[in-house]
Design an enzyme around this catalytic site. Structure first.
Site, PDB file in Angstrom:
ATOM      1  N   HIS A 110       0.019 -40.318  20.117  1.00 54.75           N
ATOM      2  CA  HIS A 110       1.557 -39.858  19.886  1.00 54.75           C
ATOM      3  C   HIS A 110       2.588 -40.868  20.402  1.00 54.75           C
ATOM      4  CE1 HIS A 110      -0.548 -35.907  19.429  1.00 54.75           C
ATOM      5  NE2 HIS A 110       0.526 -35.211  19.221  1.00 54.75           N
ATOM      6  N   ASP A 163      14.249   8.074   5.428  1.00 53.54           N
ATOM      7  CA  ASP A 163      12.969   8.106   4.688  1.00 53.54           C
ATOM      8  C   ASP A 163      13.226   7.974   3.118  1.00 53.54           C
ATOM      9  OD1 ASP A 163      11.043   8.564   6.727  1.00 53.54           O
ATOM     10  OD2 ASP A 163      11.177  10.698   6.193  1.00 53.54           O
ATOM     11  N   GLN A 201       8.972  15.618  10.350  1.00 53.79           N
ATOM     12  CA  GLN A 201       7.758  14.865  10.409  1.00 53.79           C
ATOM     13  C   GLN A 201       6.462  15.259  10.664  1.00 53.79           C
ATOM     14  OE1 GLN A 201       9.469  11.764   9.610  1.00 53.79           O
ATOM     15  NE2 GLN A 201       8.117  10.876  10.862  1.00 53.79           N
ATOM     16  N   TYR A 212       0.767  -1.165  -0.036  1.00 53.25           N
ATOM     17  CA  TYR A 212      -0.039   0.067   0.131  1.00 53.25           C
ATOM     18  C   TYR A 212       0.997   1.338   0.012  1.00 53.25           C
ATOM     19  CZ  TYR A 212      -3.366   3.298   0.725  1.00 53.25           C
ATOM     20  OH  TYR A 212      -4.416   4.574   0.587  1.00 53.25           O
ATOM     21  N   ASN A 232      -2.827   6.365   6.937  1.00 55.63           N
ATOM     22  CA  ASN A 232      -3.375   7.108   7.832  1.00 55.63           C
ATOM     23  C   ASN A 232      -4.214   6.080   9.023  1.00 55.63           C
ATOM     24  OD1 ASN A 232      -6.140   6.128   6.636  1.00 55.63           O
ATOM     25  ND2 ASN A 232      -6.276   7.935   5.364  1.00 55.63           N
ATOM     26  N   GLN A 262     -10.747   0.765   0.913  1.00 57.24           N
ATOM     27  CA  GLN A 262     -11.253  -0.208  -0.017  1.00 57.24           C
ATOM     28  C   GLN A 262      -9.935  -1.023  -0.550  1.00 57.24           C
ATOM     29  OE1 GLN A 262     -11.593   3.185   0.112  1.00 57.24           O
ATOM     30  NE2 GLN A 262     -11.166   3.956  -2.070  1.00 57.24           N
ATOM     31  N   SER A 312       2.825   9.194  11.371  1.00 56.01           N
ATOM     32  CA  SER A 312       4.202   9.257  11.510  1.00 56.01           C
ATOM     33  C   SER A 312       4.445  10.059  12.992  1.00 56.01           C
ATOM     34  CB  SER A 312       4.758  10.002  10.353  1.00 56.01           C
ATOM     35  OG  SER A 312       6.235   9.846  10.382  1.00 56.01           O
ATOM     36  N   GLU A 370       8.718   5.730  16.818  1.00 52.26           N
ATOM     37  CA  GLU A 370       8.899   5.156  15.477  1.00 52.26           C
ATOM     38  C   GLU A 370      10.142   5.534  14.931  1.00 52.26           C
ATOM     39  OE1 GLU A 370       7.125   5.495  10.819  1.00 52.26           O
ATOM     40  OE2 GLU A 370       6.755   7.092  12.490  1.00 52.26           O
ATOM     41  N   GLU A 425       1.158 -36.580  29.042  1.00 51.38           N
ATOM     42  CA  GLU A 425       0.088 -35.571  28.580  1.00 51.38           C
ATOM     43  C   GLU A 425      -1.185 -36.347  28.152  1.00 51.38           C
ATOM     44  OE1 GLU A 425       1.601 -33.210  25.637  1.00 51.38           O
ATOM     45  OE2 GLU A 425       2.810 -31.898  27.041  1.00 51.38           O
ATOM     46  N   HIS A 460       4.236  15.578   7.507  1.00 50.20           N
ATOM     47  CA  HIS A 460       3.555  14.303   7.012  1.00 50.20           C
ATOM     48  C   HIS A 460       2.031  14.477   7.027  1.00 50.20           C
ATOM     49  CE1 HIS A 460       6.286  11.359   5.844  1.00 50.20           C
ATOM     50  NE2 HIS A 460       6.872  11.748   6.712  1.00 50.20           N
TER      51      HIS A 460
END
Length: 427
Positions: free
Chosen positions: A415, A356, A255, A124, A209, A186, A233, A322, A410, A258
């Protein structure tokens, strides 16, 4: 920036709160769009593209001729810069390759681990107020190095129904051909469920966002992995009197521009430096084309004076930034002891902008305190580790009894039998 002096530890949680909406505030919207895309696929995608991006598209996939047009629109100067950044990012991420791990744990028992690429990944790329073509480099390059077979890229179109030329140029440079003019919630829903046009993927990458961040988190409910919850950010700078106030201010503003929901924080043991940075912020802010956006972010941000480096470090680890810039006399104190940060930038000549764009490290990083548990995107983000084991007759004789005893304790008789049958045949 709000200046806070020597806050009590009990106040830290409130002071360090991010200026973002909670998941509950926007989850209903995200869920409704996901349900619509799941049912109506591309028809729903088109509806929300018209609603949120203000454009109606006949075809969401970028055609071959659109790549050619985009390449012609990108200046030679920008192409050279992108190519240099690509080279550095490739070098750093190629260096992250690891060899097969192999060990014989007991005579006759061989165990090993190998990396395999995630077959289908979705990238994205934000394209709203700032078309982040640099994010194409950060995601597409490690995906290609890892060997992902199918790489899908989604980015929102502008009012003319186009994706920014630099995004398309960079995608083509990185070998990405499946690019779709779809953004927002979407886009994440489309890659989660698949549509008639957009392929379904196994893992989704990319910063965005708050709405897209929540959409990525919702995607995990449908069996799609994500890189991390990477939302608005943020940057924290720790600085003292050895720092250059104008540099610090420029990093904070880099920053802040942004988005209005970004956050920047200055932590310092020097009240004098805080005052200098405050003056520099206002001086530099008025020259910025995105000053209105940056101003809103600055209004949500803080300068915090503390009495010692020890207190500063504890507060920083509590915040889990970040991006973390260290401009102090005692640099090693912070670099050696920082525990929670997405990426660290050291010294007066290491601006956050370098990470960046072109230093080689990845800029897709955990926000909102998730650096306490998440790493930033790296080569391993695009792979998964598969373990293998092979046991010989000698090996099963060596460990078989231990397996049987543990299984019996167990209460898992099948097993136990799986081992006992083999042991009996070898007697």
């Amino acid at each position: 920036m709000n200046i806070i002096k020597n806050p009590a530890k009990k106040e830290w949680k409130t002071i360090l709160q991010r200026p973002t909406q909670t998941v509950g505030d926007i989850e209903q919207t995200v869920t409704q769009i996901f349900d619509d895309v799941k049912r109506n696929k591309d028809a729903a995608i088109s509806k929300y593209t018209a609603l949120f991006d203000g454009v109606e598209l006949e075809n969401t996939q970028v055609a071959v001729f659109e790549f050619s047009i985009a390449v012609a629109k990108v200046s030679d100067e920008l192409k050279i810069a992108i190519q240099q950044a690509k080279s550095n990012i490739e070098a750093f991420h190629t260096a992250q390759k690891t060899e097969k791990v192999f060990i014989e744990t007991t005579n006759g028992v061989s165990c090993w681990q190998e990396k395999r690429p995630i077959q289908k990944v979705g990238l994205y790329i934000p394209g709203g107020t700032a078309p982040l073509f640099s994010t194409v480099l950060m995601l597409a390059i490690p995906a290609q190095i890892a060997g992902c077979k199918e790489i899908v890229l989604c980015s929102p179109p502008n009012k003319d129904g186009e994706i920014h030329p630099a995004i398309l140029y960079t995608a083509q440079l990185c070998g990405i051909t499946k690019v779709f003019k779809v953004g927002g919630i979407q886009a994440i829903a489309g890659m989660t469920f698949g549509t008639e046009v957009i392929p379904k993927v196994y893992k989704i990458f990319g910063p965005a966002n708050q709405f897209v961040t929540v959409a990525k988190q919702l995607a995990t409910k449908y069996g799609v992995a994500i890189d991390m919850p990477a939302g608005p950010s943020e940057l924290l700078v720790v600085a003292d009197d050895t720092a250059n106030a104008s540099y610090v201010a420029s990093d904070l503003l880099s920053q802040a521009e942004h988005g209005a929901d970004s956050q920047v924080i200055l932590v310092s043991t020097s009240e004098k430096l805080i005052q200098k940075v405050s003056l520099e912020l206002q001086k530099q802010l008025i020259t910025l084309p995105r000053r209105d956006i940056a101003q809103k972010a600055i209004d949500n941000s803080k300068s915090i004076w503390v009495a010692s480096d020890e207190i500063a470090l504890e507060l920083i680890n509590e915040y889990g930034p970040e991006h973390f810039i260290v401009c102090t006399k005692n640099t090693s104190f912070y670099v050696d002891q920082i525990e929670n940060a997405g990426s660290v930038f050291i010294g007066n000549y290491t601006p956050e902008s370098a990470g960046d764009y072109a230093s080689g490290t990845n800029h897709t990083l955990p926000t909102n305190g998730f650096s306490k548990a998440y790493s930033g995107v790296n080569l391993d983000s695009f792979t998964k580790s598969i373990t293998f084991q092979e046991i010989t007759k000698e090996g099963i004789l060596n460990i078989g009894n231990s397996i049987a005893v543990m299984a019996a304790e167990e209460g898992l008789e099948a097993h136990k039998n799986a081992v006992i049958l083999r042991l009996n045949d070898l007697k």
